[in-house]
Write a protein that holds these residues in place. Sequence first.
Motif, short mmCIF file in Angstrom:
data_model
loop_
_atom_site.label_atom_id
_atom_site.label_comp_id
_atom_site.label_asym_id
_atom_site.label_seq_id
_atom_site.Cartn_x
_atom_site.Cartn_y
_atom_site.Cartn_z
N SER A 274 -62.36 2.97 -12.52
CA SER A 274 -62.74 4.26 -13.09
C SER A 274 -64.26 4.34 -13.14
O SER A 274 -64.89 3.59 -13.89
CB SER A 274 -62.14 4.41 -14.49
OG SER A 274 -62.45 5.68 -15.02
N TRP B 172 -67.41 14.12 -14.32
CA TRP B 172 -66.03 13.61 -14.24
C TRP B 172 -66.04 12.13 -13.91
O TRP B 172 -66.80 11.67 -13.05
CB TRP B 172 -65.29 14.38 -13.17
CG TRP B 172 -63.81 14.11 -13.09
CD1 TRP B 172 -62.88 14.29 -14.07
CD2 TRP B 172 -63.09 13.62 -11.95
NE1 TRP B 172 -61.63 13.96 -13.62
CE2 TRP B 172 -61.72 13.55 -12.32
CE3 TRP B 172 -63.46 13.25 -10.66
CZ2 TRP B 172 -60.72 13.12 -11.44
CZ3 TRP B 172 -62.48 12.83 -9.78
CH2 TRP B 172 -61.12 12.75 -10.19
N SER C 9 -63.97 9.35 -12.17
CA SER C 9 -62.94 9.42 -11.12
C SER C 9 -62.18 8.11 -10.98
O SER C 9 -62.75 7.03 -11.17
CB SER C 9 -63.61 9.75 -9.78
OG SER C 9 -62.71 9.60 -8.71
N TRP D 167 -55.45 11.21 -15.29
CA TRP D 167 -56.67 11.98 -15.06
C TRP D 167 -56.35 13.47 -15.04
O TRP D 167 -55.24 13.88 -14.68
CB TRP D 167 -57.33 11.58 -13.74
CG TRP D 167 -58.22 10.38 -13.84
CD1 TRP D 167 -59.56 10.37 -14.10
CD2 TRP D 167 -57.84 9.01 -13.69
NE1 TRP D 167 -60.04 9.08 -14.12
CE2 TRP D 167 -58.99 8.22 -13.87
CE3 TRP D 167 -56.64 8.36 -13.42
CZ2 TRP D 167 -58.99 6.84 -13.79
CZ3 TRP D 167 -56.61 6.98 -13.34
CH2 TRP D 167 -57.79 6.24 -13.53
#
Length: 392
Positions: free
Chosen positions: A216, A261, A263, A340
């Motif tokens: 992540s 964000w 990811s 997510w």
Amino acid sequence: MTLERSWQSVTDALAPAVAAALPITSGAWHVLFSRRPRPLLMPASGFRLQRKCLSYFVSNGFGRLYAQFLLRANTLLPRGALLPEFHWPRERRCAPRQDTPLRGRFNAAIQIGTPGPYQKASILLLSEQGEALALAKIALVPSADHAVATEVGWLRMLEEFDQLADQVPRLLAEGTAFNGRRYLVTTLAPSSRVTRTFTPAHQRFLAALGRIRLESLRFRASHCFQYLQRTLAQLEPYVERDKTVALWDAVLDCERSLACWTSPCVIAQGDFAPWNIRVHGERIYVFDWEYARLQASPLADVLHYSMIQRALSGRSIGSGFFAAALRQGWAFARDAYPEWTWTSRIVTGLALVYLLQVLLHYSRASKRLDLSHPVIAKYWRLIDARRTWMAT
């Protein structure tokens, strides 16, 4: 220019590697697609064996039928010389090294890869009775050695994971030939069946692959973003200034879309396409791992599966087709990574990342932005028109 003369460089590169590791008995091949970038050499020892070899190299149904017709006609009318022949010079045949991990004598069908810095030969090894045994890959130019070595590393890593058992090739041998070129030998796919549809089996495979080394990360910290920056910087001296500026602007749009964000960064196979996949029951078997990478976009492989087929087919990538590809990628992401949040801004941002990666990959190989190339041309148009499809 005769076939023998035009292929002298291929003979010079291929023969020492085969002599070092792959003791092939046949010295003559019928050549299919000799005027195309990827000619196919079929052992000149009978139509039945040649037809069997085709199933490993020609995934397109029409293309396979056309090749069978040519081979059959060439067999029935030998004096017509419908297909050119390639002869292995007798002086090139020599005993393999004593430390080679392979034993016995093999026949072979050989596909010569696309000319360029990554050119390799793929060799289907067959017993003298015609049984398919293994697949070898040999670098034909020094710059292709790295790709072969990279694939060796990936195959060794992937074999440690039970969730991919019997879905990726098993490495049988690898090494360096007398001429310095790298080679590898792997197991074969259990089936020759191909589909152009993205099935649940494809989705399960990619979901399992993505979970193996899941990280992540912020987009800016990922190898994915660094690849775009590094590759575009390498291309700058070879690309017109206005196009370079446009590409840097697209990279900046990727950064803007994904800046806030975190990811899921995954392993991507890198060329996830029907010609690198075989279907076996409820599972798929995926080969050609030389372009695999860590910390990749979770949408890269699923978008590539449909997009690259369309780009190479000669058909245009219209807005409707592209929207359908985005919806398929979005659905995959929600199912495979439900922890997510997947908004339209994130999905379209990752789609732009994918388009840029492929365009830069093809351009780096030729050191230019060749807008006559079908993939580069179609992906460039999508990148240039991104204001019409990217969510803000």
